[in-house]
Design an enzyme around this catalytic site. Structure first.
Site, PDB file in Angstrom:
ATOM      1  N   ASP A   1      43.512  45.543 -12.770  1.00 23.80           N
ATOM      2  CA  ASP A   1      44.787  46.146 -12.413  1.00 23.80           C
ATOM      3  C   ASP A   1      44.517  47.434 -11.654  1.00 23.80           C
ATOM      4  O   ASP A   1      44.097  48.427 -12.232  1.00 23.80           O
ATOM      5  CB  ASP A   1      45.614  46.415 -13.676  1.00 23.80           C
ATOM      6  CG  ASP A   1      47.060  46.751 -13.349  1.00 23.80           C
ATOM      7  OD1 ASP A   1      47.334  47.169 -12.204  1.00 23.80           O
ATOM      8  OD2 ASP A   1      47.904  46.586 -14.234  1.00 23.80           O
ATOM      9  N   ARG A   4      46.687  49.220  -9.922  1.00 24.30           N
ATOM     10  CA  ARG A   4      47.895  49.970  -9.596  1.00 24.30           C
ATOM     11  C   ARG A   4      47.856  51.372 -10.185  1.00 24.30           C
ATOM     12  O   ARG A   4      47.225  51.611 -11.195  1.00 24.30           O
ATOM     13  CB  ARG A   4      49.120  49.244 -10.168  1.00 24.30           C
ATOM     14  CG  ARG A   4      49.374  47.923  -9.515  1.00 24.30           C
ATOM     15  CD  ARG A   4      50.491  47.182 -10.208  1.00 24.30           C
ATOM     16  NE  ARG A   4      50.114  46.759 -11.532  1.00 24.30           N
ATOM     17  CZ  ARG A   4      50.906  46.054 -12.330  1.00 24.30           C
ATOM     18  NH1 ARG A   4      52.121  45.739 -11.942  1.00 24.30           N
ATOM     19  NH2 ARG A   4      50.501  45.687 -13.516  1.00 24.30           N
TER      20      ARG A   4
END
Ligand code: ZN
Length: 213
Positions: free
Chosen positions: A137, A139
């Site tokens: 991930d 982000r």
């Protein structure tokens, strides 16, 4: 100014550059375009109602998912989550969706399609990213939090199953007064995806409402 949310001295690294009305099939919203002052990233906020620092307000940080949001892919639950968030905001008459264009948990659409190809051969979503050399991930939510501050919010009812999003908002001084679980009906491929999100990424699925401090 109360402690914890925006103050006169808070320097934002995003700027609101345009705003308009956006009537949708779900209801009438306003839409604002934001630009990062530190990168070429752009964001959109979809919102409605009076936004103020004292009213706990429904918010969702939604990461762009072209396949799910636009094409109705059933490999993930993104489209139904986005529309559910919009419906909850419409019903409450107040709330914000911050739409961040970090496709594929930050790896971009082309790499996401590469990861899907690996999934076609049997890898799960986490293994596929790892085999391509990407973080599971990639982000970050810092500027999404700034957008919520810019819109005048302080107390949030966060529509999310992702503990990282809740932590990021709290780290930025916003108050998470409630988590609204976002479990949606999922068909087979998405059910596998959701199992991996729960088991490998710590998403809070199959649980009732809770109130993180
Ligand atoms: Zn998706």
């Amino acid at each position: 100014m109360k402690q914890g949310c925006i103050s006169e001295e808070t320097k934002l690294t995003v700027e609101r550059v345009a705003e308009a009305d956006l009537p949708t099939q779900i209801g009438d919203f306003k839409i604002a375009g934001y630009r990062s002052l530190t990168s070429d990233e752009e964001f959109v906020a979809l919102y409605k109602g009076e936004l103020d620092r004292d009213t706990p307000t429904l918010v969702r940080i939604h990461s762009q998912c072209l396949t799910g949001d636009v094409f109705g892919s059933i490999k993930c639950d993104c489209g139904p989550q986005l529309h559910r968030a919009m419906r909850l905001i419409e019903a409450e008459g107040r709330g914000v969706v911050v739409y961040q264009q970090q496709e594929g948990r930050g790896i971009g659409i082309i790499n996401k399609i590469r990861a899907y190809a690996l999934q076609d051969e049997g890898a799960d979503t986490v293994e596929a990213n790892e085999r391509l050399g990407f973080a599971v991930d990639a982000r970050n939510y810092h500027q999404c939090a700034e957008i919520l501050l810019d819109l005048g919010l302080c107390k949030l009812k966060v529509m999310s199953n992702n503990p990282k999003k809740l932590e990021a908002l709290k780290d930025f001084g916003l108050q998470v007064v409630e988590r609204v679980p976002m479990e949606v009906e999922s068909r087979e491929p998405a059910a596998d995806y959701l199992r991996v999100k729960k088991e490998k990424m710590g998403h809070l699925l199959n649980s009732g409402r809770n109130n993180p401090k």
